[in-house]
Structures are given as C-alpha cells and as structure tokens.
Design an enzyme around this catalytic site. Structure first.
Site, PDB file in Angstrom:
ATOM      1  N   HIS A 504       0.819  -1.208   0.000  1.00 34.83           N
ATOM      2  CA  HIS A 504       0.000   0.000   0.000  1.00 34.83           C
ATOM      3  C   HIS A 504       0.858   1.266   0.000  1.00 34.83           C
ATOM      4  O   HIS A 504       0.335   2.363  -0.217  1.00 34.83           O
ATOM      5  CB  HIS A 504      -0.945   0.010   1.207  1.00 34.83           C
ATOM      6  CG  HIS A 504      -0.248   0.179   2.534  1.00 34.83           C
ATOM      7  ND1 HIS A 504       0.195  -0.883   3.278  1.00 34.83           N
ATOM      8  CD2 HIS A 504       0.065   1.293   3.254  1.00 34.83           C
ATOM      9  CE1 HIS A 504       0.740  -0.451   4.415  1.00 34.83           C
ATOM     10  NE2 HIS A 504       0.666   0.887   4.405  1.00 34.83           N
ATOM     11  N   ASP A 534       0.432  -7.587   1.505  1.00 35.79           N
ATOM     12  CA  ASP A 534       0.779  -6.166   1.663  1.00 35.79           C
ATOM     13  C   ASP A 534       2.308  -5.972   1.655  1.00 35.79           C
ATOM     14  O   ASP A 534       2.861  -5.206   2.435  1.00 35.79           O
ATOM     15  CB  ASP A 534       0.174  -5.608   2.943  1.00 35.79           C
ATOM     16  CG  ASP A 534       0.191  -4.089   2.967  1.00 35.79           C
ATOM     17  OD1 ASP A 534       0.332  -3.480   1.883  1.00 35.79           O
ATOM     18  OD2 ASP A 534       0.136  -3.504   4.081  1.00 35.79           O
ATOM     19  N   SER A 619       5.130   2.722   7.963  1.00 36.52           N
ATOM     20  CA  SER A 619       4.791   1.508   7.216  1.00 36.52           C
ATOM     21  C   SER A 619       5.962   1.095   6.339  1.00 36.52           C
ATOM     22  O   SER A 619       6.530   1.911   5.614  1.00 36.52           O
ATOM     23  CB  SER A 619       3.559   1.745   6.332  1.00 36.52           C
ATOM     24  OG  SER A 619       2.441   2.031   7.131  1.00 36.52           O
TER      25      SER A 619
END
Length: 769
Positions: A504, A534, A619
C-alpha cells in the site's frame, strides 16, 4: 628482677646473664658426658626425669647465688672508691687554703715595699736644684726615650704572657675542678724535684743568680714568720678575694702614676721626666706579678693559677734594665742628687725583683703540683672515656649477638611485611581497574542495547515516496496516506539494492523515490507487489557505501516481552531515521486488512503485536531485536479512539517467502477454488431455515456460488453447503477460509473440509490444483 639479698637488676639483664650461665654449664656437662659415655638404662627413665628436674632447679639456685655474690662485690668496690675520693678531696682543700694564704701574704709585702720606694724617690727628687735639673733635661729626655722603648717592649711581652695565661681553656678548668681530689702524699717528692729544676733553669744569668741567692736568706725567714698568721686567717670566698685584688690593683695605680696636680709648670716637666722611669719600675713589678700570679676580674680565671717560668727574653730584658740602671748611677753621680735617688730606686726595684723571683720559685712548686694533679685528672677523664667507649662496645656487641641469633627470623619478617605491602598495592590496583572496567562495561552494554543496533539499522532503512496518478479513482485523502512510507534494504549486490516495503506504500506507481539516511536520493523500480500480504519489492542502484544491508533474524523464535526497536520515517523525510523502543506485546495475531479502502476487510494478515510508537510513514519500516537483526516489517496499526500503541508487523520468515517470489516472478500465485461465500454470522433467520442449518452452528461460511468446472465443482461442493471446519481448523468467516487456502500456495495439496448439507454433516476433500 629480684634475686634475693636486696639485689634488683633489670629483667632483660637478668635473662641475658642467666642464659650465659646456663650455656656455660651445659657446655661443661656435655663435655663430661662425652668423655664418660655412660649408658642410661630404659627402666630408670622416670627417675632420670625427676633428677633432671631437680638439676634444673639447682641450676637456677646456683645462678642466683653467683649473681648475688657478684653484685655484692661490685657494691663493695663502689663504696671503697667513694671513700678514697672523699679523702683526697679533703687533702686537696687543705693544700689549696695553705697555698692561697701564702700568695696573699707575698702580694701584700710587695705592695708595701712599692709604696715606700715611690715616696722616697719623689721626696729626694723634688729637693734637687732646679738649675741642675735644667742642665740635664736634654740628657734625661734621651734616656727616658730609651727607657720607654724598653718598657714598651717589656709591656708587649708581658701582655702577651698575660693574654696566654688569662685565656681560660678546658684543660685549665678541668685542672682547677679536679685538682682538689687528686693530691696525695706521693706528689710531695715530685714537687720538690720540680722546684729545684725550675729554680736552676730560671737563674742561668750569673748576675741575677748571685743577687737572688744573697736575698733568699733575708726573704725566706720573713715568709716563714708570716705562716702562722696565714694559718690563723679565715678562708675567704671567691667574690671576696676578687674584690680585695681589685682594691690592691687600684691602690698600686694611684701610688705609681698620680702626682700632685698643683705643682708649678716647670716642676711638672720634671715630673713627666720622672714618670718615664717610674713606670719602668712598676712595669718590672707588674711583669714579675704577671709571671707569678695573674689577678683578673673575670671570675672564670682562678686566683691560684700559676704563671709560666721566665723565658730567655725576660731574663735578657732584666739584665739590660740592670745594666742601664748602673750606667745611670755612674753618669749622674757628679751632677745631680736626682740621679742618685733614681739609682737607689732602681737598686730597690732590683731587690724587689729578687724577692719576686724567690716567690716565683715557690709558686713554680705549686705549678708542678698543679701539673701533676692535671695529669691525674686527665688520666681519670681518659678512664671515664674508655668506660663510655666500653659501654658503647657492649651495646654494639649485644646488637650483633641479637642479629646473629635472630637474623633469619628478622629477614623472614621483613620479607613478609614487604610481600603484604606489595600484595595490598596489587589488589588495590586490580580492584580499581575492575571498578573502572565495570563502569566501562556498563556504559558499553548500555550503548550496545540502545544505540548500536539503532545506528546500524538506520543505515539500512530508507524513505519510499510515490506520486499518486492524476486519474486515480481513489479519493485523494485516502491515496495521500500511502504517498510516503519506509523501506528496508534486505539485500545488496554490488551497487544494486533490494528494498522491501508495503504494497500500500508503493501504490500503483512503478517508479519510487528512494532517500537514504545521508539525504541522498535515487529512483527505484518496483519489481513486484502482493496486496494479500501487503508486501512489495523495489530495486534501486546506488554507489553510496554508507548504505548497509540489514542482518536477518528468525521470527519463529520470538518471545513475548522481548525488547525491540522500530526504525522508520514517520510523516516523511523531515523525520527520517526515527527510532522508537518497545517490546513484543503479542504473537500469532490475525489482523483484518482493508486494502482497497472500501470499508470492507479483504484479508487476514498473520502478524505479531508490538507496543512501540508507530505513525503514518512508519509503514514498511524495520523491527529489530536486541541483536540488531530484522525480525519483522511494520504493516499496520489500529487507529481508533482510546486505543494506543497497538501496532503489527509481518514476521520476517513470511516476508522472505514473499519477496523471493516477487524478485523472480513479480507476483504471488495463490490457489483459487472458484467459489463465493457468505458468513453464517451475517445470515438472517429466513436464510438459516432455507439452508437447514442446525441451531448449534454459529460460525462458518455458506457456499453462495460455485464456478463450473472449478476446483470446488470438481471437489463436489454445491451451492447451499455450510463449511464449519477446514484443514482441521475451526472456520470463523470467509477471511479465515481465504487465509487457510492461501497458506497452501506452495504445496497445493488437497485439504479436508467438514460441511452441512440439508442439515446433515459430512466431509469432502477440496482440491487446490
């Protein structure tokens, strides 16, 4: 130490004497035993022991008796010495008083004779005719000048003798102090011989010797007559004697040098001429007195100190004066009566000198006695000095014996002391170094656990940025959340870098901007991405040597509560390289993820929970353990009100499997069974009745659609079947069904499923390929 008979000696001396006594006796006994060589019977051992004990007691008694007898003999010797010293002191005191009175009587007679001679000279001189005096004035001045020279020379000699005699020395002081205690009857014969020898040496001149011998017969009886008076006088103290001598000297000066001050000027000149002759007479008398006995105001000089014997110069000077006096008498006999009186005075002065010489002979005898006593005193002082040296030698001998007896023990003791000091110094230094090392180790440990891993990890974490395409169908606010993230360099091959990040984060852009910790940037290319895990892989090229490949750990060995560090770039480049610390809060978490942001969860992510601070931009960041090795990649956090520090990371073992396929294939192939499902929890009562679901079934999925010729159709699944278990695991919902199916993407083997069909339970095998 009390040894009986009122004898007490120091304990150390007692022990030393006892040890010497026992040593001598033991040595004698050993010699006797060696000579006799007698055998001792074993049966009489007890008797022998008793006899030995008795012998030891007798030995102590013998030692005490010998020591006490020795001390008694020493005390008797000391008492006898004291008695002899007191007796000699009394004899010396009586001799001193006798000599003192004799000297005072001689000085008194000389003073009276001087006063008579001076008065006679003055009276006769003033009666002479003034004219005759004027005619002979010139000759008198010449002769007076010569007499002054002679008298000055004589005064110099006399003053030198007086300086020598008046100078007190240590030997003279000891002679005066100890002379009283060293007189004995044996010295009388030596004094007589000395007097004869000195008188014979001092009268070598023929003229003086004849005059002295002629006058001795007249003077000696007078002295003997005054002996009774002297003996009857009381002895004077030292201050009184000094006072009397000072008065006599003042009277002599007044009689000799003072004349009438009220005479006329012409007579004063003649008096001055006469004064040149009168001091010569007084000088003769003073020199004789100076040779015989020096009287000084200094109390350190003893009144009984005898002078030295006349030298040859003094005798020659006396002969010159005598010849000049006779010459004056012959020259002045026809001119003036004054010269006759002067010759008469000179003749009388000669007589006085003869009397003084006679007295001088007697004083020489006293001098001989003094010298003898001085020699005796010197011998005593020498004996005392020898005793002191002997005492010092005894002390040195004792020290030598002590050293010879105990030197091994003393050396050992000194060695032990030195060893203790050295060991103490060594241990102190070691302890000090240990404390310093402990402090250094503590500081190093602190740096190792908190900073070293962080500094190394920062070099492997980069910032990943993408630009959302303008025609993106996603809302801008949702797409903006994925524009900036973090990545980890998990492999480096030359200048080629392989970076893992979240899917993402990269979005739908193929190229990504990669920024390193030194603010250098390159453009990277996305090799592959997988929305279900992911994860994405970006390849970049950089010759920057500061970029390092991170070390990979093992996520299968994670421990709950294990400390971890999270390194990332929250909120973009401005806060790159941020490090947060935490622990592992949970293991084997299944986290639902909404990839497409449609408010519907798409996949269950297998992760472990951490409590370190994670913010947007973290992230794709690195989670490292206490060894600085990568154990996970930050994937998500729960952002809900009243929820804090609940973040999740993908285990590194799962990441390795995914990125390997993404590097080679660019994608991940998952099995597709060809069905659509609904969750039982979302069915209403009519839908439950339609599928005939038992009431006890609360969780599972209902097959809503089956693709023709798909894996599900081939496996025998039909529409309306309810699946409650899959691969032996309880099935909660469709996310769990997808997770179990995707977990077999590598082996693709058939799995067992437990289903309800028409209200009946049955099992079927579902094919994955």
């Amino acid at each position: 130490m009390d040894i009986g008979k009122k004898h007490v000696i120091p304990k150390s001396q007692y022990r030393r004497k006892r040890r010497e006594f026992f040593h001598n006796e033991d040595r004698e006994e050993n010699l006797n035993q060696h000579q006799d060589k007698q055998n001792i019977d074993n049966t009489t051992s007890k008797k022998a022991d008793k006899q030995i004990h008795k012998d030891s007691i007798d030995k102590h008694e013998r030692f005490k008796n010998s020591l006490s007898s020795h001390l008694e003999q020493r005390n008797r010797d000391v008492n006898e010495n004291k008695a002899e010293e007191s007796k000699s002191n009394q004899d010396s005191k009586s001799a001193y008083n006798r000599d003192h009175y004799l000297t005072d009587d001689v000085s008194k007679k000389q003073n009276s004779l001087d006063s008579v001679d001076q008065d006679t000279v003055k009276s006769k001189y003033y009666e002479q005719n003034s004219e005759a005096t004027l005619s002979t004035k010139s000759t008198d001045k010449v002769e007076s000048t010569e007499m002054r020279k002679l008298s000055s020379d004589k005064n110099k000699v006399g003053h030198e003798e007086q300086h020598v005699l008046s100078k007190p020395s240590e030997h003279d002081k000891e002679t005066r102090i100890d002379s009283e205690s060293s007189r004995t009857d044996s010295d009388s014969s030596m004094q007589t011989e000395k007097i004869k020898k000195d008188s014979s040496d001092g009268n070598k001149s023929s003229n003086l010797k004849s005059e002295v011998i002629s006058d001795k017969s007249n003077t000696v009886p007078k002295l003997s007559e005054s002996d009774d008076e002297v003996n009857n006088q009381k002895p004077l103290t030292l201050p009184e004697e000094q006072k009397l001598k000072r008065q006599q000297s003042q009277n002599e000066q007044t009689k000799t040098y003072t004349y009438g001050d009220s005479e006329q000027n012409d007579k004063s000149n003649h008096e001055n001429d006469l004064s040149h002759h009168i001091p010569s007479i007084s000088d003769d008398k003073d020199n004789v007195m100076r040779e015989n006995h020096i009287v000084d105001d200094n109390p350190d000089n003893d009144i009984n100190t005898p002078s030295l014997s006349k030298t040859d110069d003094d005798r020659k000077l006396d002969e010159k004066i005598h010849v000049e006096d006779k010459h004056k008498q012959n020259a002045d006999s026809s001119e003036t009566v004054g010269y006759q009186s002067q010759s008469t005075a000179s003749h009388r002065s000669t007589e006085k000198r003869n009397i003084s010489i006679n007295d001088h002979d007697k004083l020489n005898g006293q001098k001989t006695n003094t010298k003898t006593s001085a020699n005796n005193n010197q011998k005593k002082a020498t004996s005392k000095l020898n005793k002191g040296r002997a005492t010092n030698n005894n002390y040195s001998d004792i020290l030598k014996k002590f050293w010879m007896m105990y030197w091994p023990k003393l050396v050992i003791l000194m060695g032990i002391i030195i060893l203790i000091v050295i060991l103490n110094a060594i241990f102190n230094n070691v302890n000090k170094n240990d404390r310093m090392n402990d402090n250094n180790d503590a500081d190093a440990q602190k740096y190792t656990t908190t900073m070293k891993n962080a500094n190394n990890t920062v070099k492997s974490v980069v910032t990943v940025e993408n630009e959302t395409s303008k025609d993106s169908s996603l809302p801008k606010d949702k797409a903006s959340q994925d524009e900036v993230g973090s990545g980890v360099v998990y492999k480096k091959s030359g200048d080629t870098l392989y970076i893992v990040t979240n899917a993402h984060v990269v979005g739908d852009k193929e190229n990504q901007k990669i920024t390193f910790s030194n603010n250098k940037s390159v453009v990277g290319k996305v090799l592959g991405k997988d929305k279900w895990s992911d994860l994405a892989v970006v390849k970049a090229t950089s010759s920057d040597s500061s970029v390092k490949e991170i070390a990979i750990g093992d996520s299968n060995n994670l421990v709950l509560g294990e400390p971890i560090l999270v390194v990332g770039n929250p909120l973009g480049v401005d806060f790159k390289g941020t490090v947060t610390e935490g622990i592992i809060s949970g293991l084997n978490r299944n986290v639902p993820i909404d990839f497409d942001k449609d408010n519907k969860y798409d996949m269950l992510m297998k992760a472990f929970q951490i409590d370190a601070s994670v913010n947007p931009g973290n992230s794709g960041g690195a989670v490292v353990n206490r060894e600085g090795k990568l154990i996970g990649v930050v994937a998500a956090k729960i952002s809900m009100p009243n929820v804090e520090n609940m973040s999740f990371a993908i285990p590194v073992n799962e990441v390795q499997k995914i990125v390997k396929d993404l590097e080679t294939k660019g994608k991940i192939d998952y099995p597709d069974v060809g069905v659509k499902m609904k969750n039982i929890a979302s069915l209403n009562s009519f839908e439950r009745q339609a599928v005939k679901l038992p009431g006890k079934v609360k969780n599972g999925v209902v097959v809503d659609q089956v693709d023709n010729n798909g894996l599900a159709d081939q496996s025998g699944l039909k529409k309306g079947d309810v699946i409650t278990e899959l691969d032996g695991k309880l099935l909660e919902d469709d996310l769990r069904f997808r997770q179990i199916i995707f977990s077999h993407k590598d082996d693709l083997k058939s799995i067992t499923a437990k289903i309800y069909r028409d209200g009946k339970e049955k099992e079927i095998n579902i094919k994955l390929k």
